[in-house]
Motif scaffolding. Structure first.
Motif, PDB file in Angstrom:
ATOM      1  N   THR A  38      -7.357   0.235  -1.285  1.00 47.07           N
ATOM      2  CA  THR A  38      -7.083   1.226  -0.236  1.00 47.07           C
ATOM      3  C   THR A  38      -7.422   2.645  -0.672  1.00 47.07           C
ATOM      4  O   THR A  38      -7.278   3.586   0.104  1.00 47.07           O
ATOM      5  N   ARG A  87      -8.389  -2.762   4.212  1.00 46.15           N
ATOM      6  CA  ARG A  87      -8.565  -1.483   4.906  1.00 46.15           C
ATOM      7  C   ARG A  87      -8.133  -1.595   6.369  1.00 46.15           C
ATOM      8  O   ARG A  87      -7.509  -0.686   6.920  1.00 46.15           O
ATOM      9  N   THR A 147      -4.263  -1.564   6.600  1.00 46.68           N
ATOM     10  CA  THR A 147      -3.530  -0.396   6.112  1.00 46.68           C
ATOM     11  C   THR A 147      -3.997   0.917   6.715  1.00 46.68           C
ATOM     12  O   THR A 147      -3.505   1.979   6.327  1.00 46.68           O
ATOM     13  N   ALA A 156       0.805  -1.217   0.000  1.00 44.38           N
ATOM     14  CA  ALA A 156       0.000   0.000   0.000  1.00 44.38           C
ATOM     15  C   ALA A 156       0.839   1.269   0.000  1.00 44.38           C
ATOM     16  O   ALA A 156       0.328   2.360  -0.273  1.00 44.38           O
TER      17      ALA A 156
END
Length: 322
Positions: A250, A151, A154, A35
């Protein structure tokens, strides 16, 4: 429901549970690396060691298991659906023309009972068809859970943290709409090429191992080796889609932006995202977290396949006794 399909679902769910718990910390590290949008050797970039230190410093050992809830919720149906469809297709098409199949034309079945005849010129196409269909089915059914998992793993410490899986689902839906749960679906479907490489190779390696040991029942060490080689090969060959998928999953886009349209809406296309990664981070950006991914997925796959094979062997024996 046929006993073989029921056994596949139970074994698939069981191996998914064991594997997800065992490798969750590595999944957290890999996802955080994927990410990152900072460029290597620039401020803001965290390598593997720095990522681990940051997690332990701010969240403790519990941070290494952040997202375990949606991971388990995702893996259980994913593997249950996957193995049920995978075995179902192979059993259906493999057994369709048994009477017409030459004795020497066989393909290795996932069940521990050995081989099943199949009337096909290219029997490995059946493995590829089974793997790709099973992968597409499980991906379409469980993509929302993988978005939530990503989600969770991160989220920055400056954000309001999700309390639990249901809270994450409600928050994402309220702020971004239902389409957010299917963000990254296209690269996930492209990832079906991963299983199209992994499972036919795994079956081939098992066949070679059986010929080598001269027995249909492979020892656990051989199953672990076959699954590890197959998983490593497939991971290296198809890894970039995982980075692209994580970047898309993300990406926060409020539902107002989609409803109102406008030129300021960020691109969520797979091609544009891939070009942006290459432009800003170079080709190595598409392989960010690969070493951690291999460290995670190879033992994960080994645990998954060994658990599956052992559970199927046990369940088939119980079925035969009744």
């Amino acid at each position: 429901m046929a006993s073989s399909s029921r056994n596949s679902i139970i074994a698939g769910a069981g191996c998914g549970l064991v594997a997800s718990i065992a490798t969750c910390p590595l999944d957290v590290i890999k996802t955080k690396l994927q990410a990152q949008r900072a460029i290597h050797r620039q401020d803001g970039y965290l390598g593997i060691a720095a990522t681990v230190k940051s997690i332990l410093k701010h969240d403790g050992i519990r941070g290494m298991y952040r997202g375990l809830g949606p991971t388990i919720l995702g893996y259980l149906p994913t593997w249950a659906i996957y193995f049920a469809v995978y075995d179902g297709i192979k059993n259906h098409f493999g057994a369709k023309s048994i009477e017409d199949a030459p004795a020497q034309r066989i393909y290795p079945a996932p069940q521990t009972k050995g081989y099943q005849p199949v009337a096909r010129e290219h029997p490995w196409t059946l493995h590829i068809l089974s793997a790709m269909t099973a992968g597409a089915t499980s991906t379409l059914c469980t993509n929302p859970l993988w978005v939530i998992k990503t989600r969770f793993m991160t989220q920055s410490r400056s954000e309001v943290r999700y309390k639990h899986t249901l809270d994450a689902a409600i928050t994402i839906f309220r702020t971004e709409g239902g389409r957010a749960f299917f963000r990254g679906l296209l690269p996930s479907l492209l990832g079906i090429l991963h299983v199209a490489v992994q499972f036919p190779l795994y079956e081939r390696l098992k066949l070679m191992a059986r010929q080598r040991v001269g027995s249909q029942d492979l020892p656990s060490s051989h199953i672990l080796l076959c699954s590890s080689i197959a998983k490593m090969t497939a991971s290296v060959a198809t890894y970039p889609h995982e980075v692209v998928r994580t970047r898309l999953q993300t990406m926060r886009i409020s539902r107002e932006v989609f409803e109102n349209g406008g030129t300021s809406r960020p691109s969520t296309g797979i091609i544009r995202t891939t070009k942006d990664i290459i432009h800003n981070e170079g080709w190595r950006g598409l392989y960010r977290g690969l070493s951690v991914n291999l460290t995670r997925t190879v033992p994960n796959s080994a645990i998954t396949m060994l658990t599956y094979e052992l559970l199927m062997k046990y369940l088939n024996k119980r079925t035969d006794t009744y």
